[in-house]
Structure formats: C-alpha cells, structure tokens
Write an enzyme that holds these catalytic residues in place. Structure first.
Site, PDB file in Angstrom:
ATOM      1  N   CYS A  33       0.787  -1.235   0.000  1.00 18.74           N
ATOM      2  CA  CYS A  33       0.000   0.000   0.000  1.00 18.74           C
ATOM      3  C   CYS A  33       0.823   1.292   0.000  1.00 18.74           C
ATOM      4  O   CYS A  33       0.471   2.234  -0.733  1.00 18.74           O
ATOM      5  CB  CYS A  33      -1.007  -0.007   1.143  1.00 18.74           C
ATOM      6  SG  CYS A  33      -0.402  -0.617   2.723  1.00 18.74           S
ATOM      7  N   ARG A  42       7.111 -11.510   4.961  1.00 14.68           N
ATOM      8  CA  ARG A  42       6.771 -11.324   6.368  1.00 14.68           C
ATOM      9  C   ARG A  42       7.355 -12.479   7.177  1.00 14.68           C
ATOM     10  O   ARG A  42       7.319 -13.630   6.748  1.00 14.68           O
ATOM     11  CB  ARG A  42       5.250 -11.287   6.557  1.00 14.68           C
ATOM     12  CG  ARG A  42       4.565 -10.167   5.781  1.00 14.68           C
ATOM     13  CD  ARG A  42       3.062 -10.223   5.947  1.00 14.68           C
ATOM     14  NE  ARG A  42       2.407  -9.286   5.043  1.00 14.68           N
ATOM     15  CZ  ARG A  42       1.091  -9.206   4.888  1.00 14.68           C
ATOM     16  NH1 ARG A  42       0.304 -10.006   5.580  1.00 14.68           N
ATOM     17  NH2 ARG A  42       0.563  -8.330   4.051  1.00 14.68           N
ATOM     18  N   GLN A  77       0.564 -11.177  -3.094  1.00 18.98           N
ATOM     19  CA  GLN A  77      -0.823 -10.776  -2.850  1.00 18.98           C
ATOM     20  C   GLN A  77      -1.475 -10.327  -4.152  1.00 18.98           C
ATOM     21  O   GLN A  77      -0.851  -9.638  -4.957  1.00 18.98           O
ATOM     22  CB  GLN A  77      -0.874  -9.604  -1.865  1.00 18.98           C
ATOM     23  CG  GLN A  77      -0.522  -9.953  -0.443  1.00 18.98           C
ATOM     24  CD  GLN A  77      -0.669  -8.736   0.458  1.00 18.98           C
ATOM     25  OE1 GLN A  77      -0.057  -7.697   0.215  1.00 18.98           O
ATOM     26  NE2 GLN A  77      -1.481  -8.852   1.490  1.00 18.98           N
ATOM     27  N   ASP A 103      -3.278  -7.867  -4.728  1.00 16.58           N
ATOM     28  CA  ASP A 103      -3.568  -6.667  -3.944  1.00 16.58           C
ATOM     29  C   ASP A 103      -4.216  -5.580  -4.807  1.00 16.58           C
ATOM     30  O   ASP A 103      -3.961  -5.496  -6.008  1.00 16.58           O
ATOM     31  CB  ASP A 103      -2.245  -6.127  -3.388  1.00 16.58           C
ATOM     32  CG  ASP A 103      -2.417  -5.444  -2.050  1.00 16.58           C
ATOM     33  OD1 ASP A 103      -3.556  -5.324  -1.593  1.00 16.58           O
ATOM     34  OD2 ASP A 103      -1.395  -5.047  -1.471  1.00 16.58           O
ATOM     35  N   HIS A 125      -5.857  -1.305  -4.309  1.00 14.93           N
ATOM     36  CA  HIS A 125      -6.240  -0.166  -3.475  1.00 14.93           C
ATOM     37  C   HIS A 125      -7.180   0.726  -4.264  1.00 14.93           C
ATOM     38  O   HIS A 125      -6.897   1.064  -5.415  1.00 14.93           O
ATOM     39  CB  HIS A 125      -5.006   0.600  -3.007  1.00 14.93           C
ATOM     40  CG  HIS A 125      -4.116  -0.231  -2.143  1.00 14.93           C
ATOM     41  ND1 HIS A 125      -3.051  -0.952  -2.655  1.00 14.93           N
ATOM     42  CD2 HIS A 125      -4.167  -0.507  -0.817  1.00 14.93           C
ATOM     43  CE1 HIS A 125      -2.481  -1.622  -1.674  1.00 14.93           C
ATOM     44  NE2 HIS A 125      -3.131  -1.375  -0.552  1.00 14.93           N
ATOM     45  N   LYS A 180     -12.753  -4.125   8.676  1.00  8.47           N
ATOM     46  CA  LYS A 180     -12.662  -4.829   7.399  1.00  8.47           C
ATOM     47  C   LYS A 180     -13.765  -5.870   7.269  1.00  8.47           C
ATOM     48  O   LYS A 180     -14.400  -6.269   8.253  1.00  8.47           O
ATOM     49  CB  LYS A 180     -11.302  -5.503   7.244  1.00  8.47           C
ATOM     50  CG  LYS A 180     -11.000  -6.577   8.282  1.00  8.47           C
ATOM     51  CD  LYS A 180      -9.671  -7.264   8.006  1.00  8.47           C
ATOM     52  CE  LYS A 180      -9.391  -8.356   9.039  1.00  8.47           C
ATOM     53  NZ  LYS A 180      -8.244  -9.187   8.705  1.00  8.47           N
ATOM     54  N   HIS A 211      -8.339  -1.070   1.049  1.00  6.10           N
ATOM     55  CA  HIS A 211      -7.391  -2.141   0.719  1.00  6.10           C
ATOM     56  C   HIS A 211      -8.217  -3.382   0.375  1.00  6.10           C
ATOM     57  O   HIS A 211      -9.190  -3.679   1.062  1.00  6.10           O
ATOM     58  CB  HIS A 211      -6.492  -2.491   1.911  1.00  6.10           C
ATOM     59  CG  HIS A 211      -5.706  -1.347   2.451  1.00  6.10           C
ATOM     60  ND1 HIS A 211      -4.337  -1.258   2.318  1.00  6.10           N
ATOM     61  CD2 HIS A 211      -6.080  -0.245   3.152  1.00  6.10           C
ATOM     62  CE1 HIS A 211      -3.914  -0.158   2.908  1.00  6.10           C
ATOM     63  NE2 HIS A 211      -4.952   0.465   3.432  1.00  6.10           N
TER      64      HIS A 211
END
Length: 594
Positions: free
Chosen positions: A289, A318, A336, A338, A340, A420, A466
């Site tokens: 992000c 991670r 991911q 991912d 946004h 979320k 997100h």
C-alpha cells in the site's frame, strides 16, 4: 438441523471431548510414572493434553494409552467437582509444577480464592484421579462410548506457548458420541490426507520448498508455473474489465516509508531487519500500500479522477515462526493479489459493494459457492478516533446488507488502521478458509497527506480501501489444490491433453496431433516413451491430465482421435479440429467439467 439443536449438539460433544482428555491424562499418568500434567482442553473435532513425560513416547504408545482409557471408561467412574482454597489446592498439587503455576495465577487472595478441581472415583468411593479444571464434564464415564474415540498424533508444545518455557509433549485425539460418527470423521481425515496440497503438489510436480536455502519460500516448477500464468492472466483480464489499472512497484523502501505508514510501529515483529543502502535503512516490503500511495501523491488529483482502482500482484515478505510454516498455506514470501481503491467519501459504500460482487463472481468461477462474510471490528491496538471507526464500520455494514449477504461480527479482528470485511469460502470437504479481505483505511491517507480537489475547489482527504480477492497466490493455490484434489478444470490444468499412440508405429501421427493442438495454445504432450499403451494411460491418470487422446490406424486414417477422460470415461471419437473446438470452448467458458 436448526441452529439451536446444532449448538446443543456441539456443546454436548465439547463436554465429551473435554472429559476424554482428562481420562487420557489419567491413563498417561498411570502408565508413565513421573509424568507431570499441564492442560487438556477440547478443541474443534477433538481434544489434546500436554505432558512433561519421563521419556519420549511414539505412535506405538498410543494404542497402549487407548487400551487403558477404555478400561477407565468401562469402570464407570464419577466426575465430582470440588472447591478448595488456594492453599489447599496447592497442597493437593504439590508435585505438579504446571498446576501450581496456574493456581498461583488465579486472581484474588489466598483466603478468598476458590479453586475448582474434580475427582474421578469408583462406586465404592475410591478416588482414582484428580485434576485442576472447572469443567464441564460428564457426570460418569458411562456417558462416553469407549469405541468412539481415537488418539491421533503426538506433537511438541511450549508451556503457555512461550519458547523460553519447557517443551511439553502434546497428545491429540478425537471423540464422538458413537462409533459411526468416529468412522465418518476418520474417513474424512483420510480424504483430507489424500488431498493434502503438499502431497498432491509433489505428485503433480507443481512446487517445492528448500529449507536449506530458506524456509517458507516457494519454488514454482514448470507445471505450477503454467497454472499460475493461466490464473494470473485471468486475474488481469477481470481487473481490466472491472475498471482497474495494473501497477508494478519496488520490493524495498526507505524506513521513512514504513514509519509514515505505521507499519514499523504496529507490524515491526513481522518485518525483516533493515538493510543499509547509502547509509540509510531500507526494508523489504511486508505490504504494497505505501508504494501505491506514493504513485497517488506523484501529482495533484481532482474529484473527477476518483475513484482510482489500482491493482498489483505484489510479492511481499513477512516473518513467520518456523513452527507455523505449512506448505503453501503459511509462508514467508508470497504474492498478494492486492488492490487499493482511492475514492471520495461519497463513493466508498458503492465501491465496497462493487468489490463484494467482484469477489463473489471470482470465487464462483473456481467452484466455490458457499461463501460467508465476517465484519471485523476495532482491535485493541489501533489508530484513529472512535467516531471514524464507528462511521467506517457503519458503512461496511450497509454495503454488506445492501448486497443481501448475511454476516457475523469478528470482534476486534480489524486491521490497526480500520475495520474490514473478510469473506470465507467452504471447499468441497466443507472446510472454511478465510480468503478475501476488504479493509477500510482512514489512517494512511492522513499520514501521507493524500488530498484531492473537491467540487468546491477545496483540498479534501480521500478514503482508501485495501482489497485482496484471493488473498495470496500461494495460499490460494494450496486451497485450490485441496478443493480439486489435483483434478483441476481444464483451463487451469498444467497438462491439458496427452496424445497416446497405441504403438510406436503411430508416433508420427501423435506428434502431428500434439503440434496442431499446441498451435492453438493448448498444453499438450505426446507420450512417446517405450512404455505400453496401458501404462501410459495409467501414468497420465496419475498426472490427472483431463484428456487422453488415443491414436492408432483408424484415427490416423480419419484424422481423428479417440478421447479418454482422466476418470476413465470416454467421449465419442472426434476429428482433431472438432476436439480442439470442444476443448477451447471448455477453456473459454471456464467450465468446471471436462
């Protein structure tokens, strides 16, 4: 079964399993003199108990323990609850260091603390066993069917989950009301074992891990690579259709980036140590992000530009403890899917609704139709004013309800920067997997001073959503492998077609068929080894190839193929171009059937 009856049934099973865990402890202490006991709760589908044992035990010992447990159950012992003062309880457990620690940790003073223990005694009043526990338990062991439990496995577990505390031996088991339910559950476990993504991944040569080169990192093999390309291409196609643009961003960034985003404050334990570049600390990214925000802030934005929907297949890293790493499902490096969404406050609810629709559509393509929503609320460690959390949570609720979706509250399960929505899918075996997440963020727009010029000419703060649909490609692949058991729909199967000549005389025709199908971008192999035809068919079935084309004299003469499916059924013989059209239609429609 109604929800109320299901709840009652679950509670009854939990009591049985918890009671059986103590019966197991009683058996272990009798069989292995000097054993120290820790805790033994019921868990989903079973129970466990932790011990400090005088010697290591093996799977061979489990049968001995089971036999002793059956003897205890058949002796019809009563479970009797007693309350003692802290001092008396400490005396009762003077040789049990873990029990004494639990007793000392109870709140209150020695005089006013009542410690709950229970004893097992025979009908003649002789005490057979006592343990520290508040229950609930069955009243008598006759309520437990001695043929409806099984000890399953042995593992190590640190006392209270602390790596600095003693390593204990944990024995897992399962218990049910009757032998029939136990048999069904064990059959279910066998099916899980057959579908285990680590096993199937190795059989189909999809991926590997190499601890000597770095634990928790995935090496994609050619077969896995083919699947991944097919899914990623589909993912990109869907995103472009839904108004997204695709981004590519760096894998490292200066510490300033992570300090500003808040990750260094809230997520530091999961981030890897910094590397020094030009005398400044750089971190490998745990999230994508902040990089997307840098692109947003690269120039001024107007309300006319919004919403912006930016997606990236971004690989992040991670730290996970080695003990929790698990094939593709728990890794240290993953990609991911991912995205946004940066929007005005007025657009947020409609954008979230659109993401929910997008997600449901995606999951149904892959054959997941049982999907459940969870609304995750503010965690203990968080940023932002309560009023903003309340407003964001209300907006998420409205979006879910507007889509007609039932949901449950996951209290405290939100991210540190906002609430979320999590979507969990059930696989073909009925197991629930948390996959899609849709997170509201009012923290990072503030921290990075993101603005847009509104209709009144004033600078306003945008909202940020997100969103990850599949979560991570690695975990998604693990779930996908187990859902299909490796028998994938043809559009994602690593090997779609095998051409098998009945003898080497027809190798040239097999190669010609394979070349024609390859020219149509189909994934085809010509099986030209010296093996007999039936051996080739068995090999292709093991590789779970959807279509096997058997070719001999008749097929060569007619420009046709005989079609065998991986399950053993057959389709009518077809001309090669007719078959190609048949398969292409299955691929283009993303059919789950072959």
């Amino acid at each position: 079964m109604s929800d109320i009856k299901q709840k009652e049934a679950n509670e009854k099973l939990a009591v049985i399993r918890h009671s059986v865990s103590h019966i197991m402890a009683q058996a272990v202490v009798k069989l292995f003199s000097g054993t120290k006991t820790a805790i033994g709760p019921s868990i989903e589908n079973g129970f466990y108990y932790d011990f400090l044992l005088p010697r290591p035990i093996t799977a061979d010992d489990l049968g001995i323990i089971e036999a002793e447990m059956k003897r205890i159950i058949d002796s019809r012992q009563d479970f009797i609850k007693l309350f003692l003062t802290r001092g008396d309880a400490l005396k009762r457990f003077e040789d049990e260091p873990f029990k004494k620690e639990l007793i000392n940790d109870l709140p209150g003073t020695d005089d006013d603390t009542q410690v709950c223990i229970f004893v097992n005694q025979n009908a003649d009043g002789n005490v057979q066993w006592f343990d520290l526990c508040k229950g609930p338990h069955v009243a008598n062991t006759r309520e437990i069917n001695s043929s409806a439990f099984k000890l399953q496995s042995i593992a190590g577990a640190y006392w209270r989950g602390d790596e600095k505390r003693p390593m204990l031996t944990r024995i897992y088991g399962t218990a049910w009301e009757n032998p029939k339910d136990l048999k069904s559950y064990l059959a279910f476990l066998e099916e899980i074992e057959k579908r285990d993504h680590r096993r199937v991944g190795k059989e189909l040569d999809l991926y590997s891990t190499h601890e000597e080169a770095g634990a928790g990192l995935i090496y994609w093999h050619p077969n896995g690579g083919r699947m991944r390309v097919a899914i990623e291409d589909f993912w990109r196609q869907l995103h472009y259709r839904n108004g997204y643009e695709i981004l590519f961003t760096p894998h490292i960034g200066k510490s300033w980036l992570w300090e500003t985003s808040g990750h260094l404050g809230f997520y530091n334990e999961s981030m890897y140590s910094p590397m020094e570049i030009d005398k400044q600390d750089y971190y490998i990214r745990p999230m994508n992000c902040p990089f997307h925000i840098m692109i947003y802030n690269n120039k001024g934005r107007s309300y006319r530009d919004l919403p912006l929907r930016w997606a990236e297949l971004g690989t992040v890293y991670r730290y996970e403890r080695s003990g929790v790493l698990h094939g593709l499902l728990r890794v240290r490096g993953f990609t991911q899917d991912d995205a946004h969404i940066i929007c005005t406050p007025d657009q947020m609810e409609s954008e979230i609704r659109e993401v929910i629709r997008f997600s449901y559509g995606l999951w149904k393509v892959f054959g997941f139709n049982d999907i459940k929503a969870y609304l995750a609320t503010k965690p203990e460690e968080s940023v932002g004013e309560q009023s903003r959390w309340d407003a964001a949570q209300t907006s998420l609720c409205k979006a879910i309800e507007a889509e007609g979706i039932s949901y449950e509250i996951d209290e405290g399960g939100g991210a540190f920067y906002g609430p979320k929505i999590d979507l969990k899918v059930k696989d073909v075996l009925g197991r629930e997997w948390q996959m899609t997440t849709i997170q509201f963020d009012f923290n990072e727009p503030e921290r990075f001073d993101m603005t847009f010029i509104d209709t009144d000419g004033q600078h306003k703060r945008p909202y940020m959503i997100h969103r990850a649909l599949m979560g991570s490609l690695e975990r998604f692949f693990g779930v996908l492998i187990e859902h299909f058991g490796g028998a994938f729909p043809v559009w994602i199967a690593p090997e779609q077609i095998a051409v098998i000549p009945v003898s080497e005389v027809f190798n040239d025709y097999a190669k010609k068929c394979a070349a024609g199908l390859k020219s149509l971008d189909l994934r085809v192999t010509a099986e030209l080894s010296d093996d007999r035809m039936n051996a080739k068919i068995r090999n292709c079935q093991t590789r779970k190839i959807p279509y096997m084309l058997v070719v001999g004299q008749r097929e060569a003469d007619e420009g046709a193929v005989s079609i065998r499916l991986r399950g053993g059924n057959q389709l009518p013989a077809m001309k090669l171009d007719e078959f190609a059209g048949y398969v292409k239609e299955k691929i283009e429609s993303k059919s789950l059937e072959i």
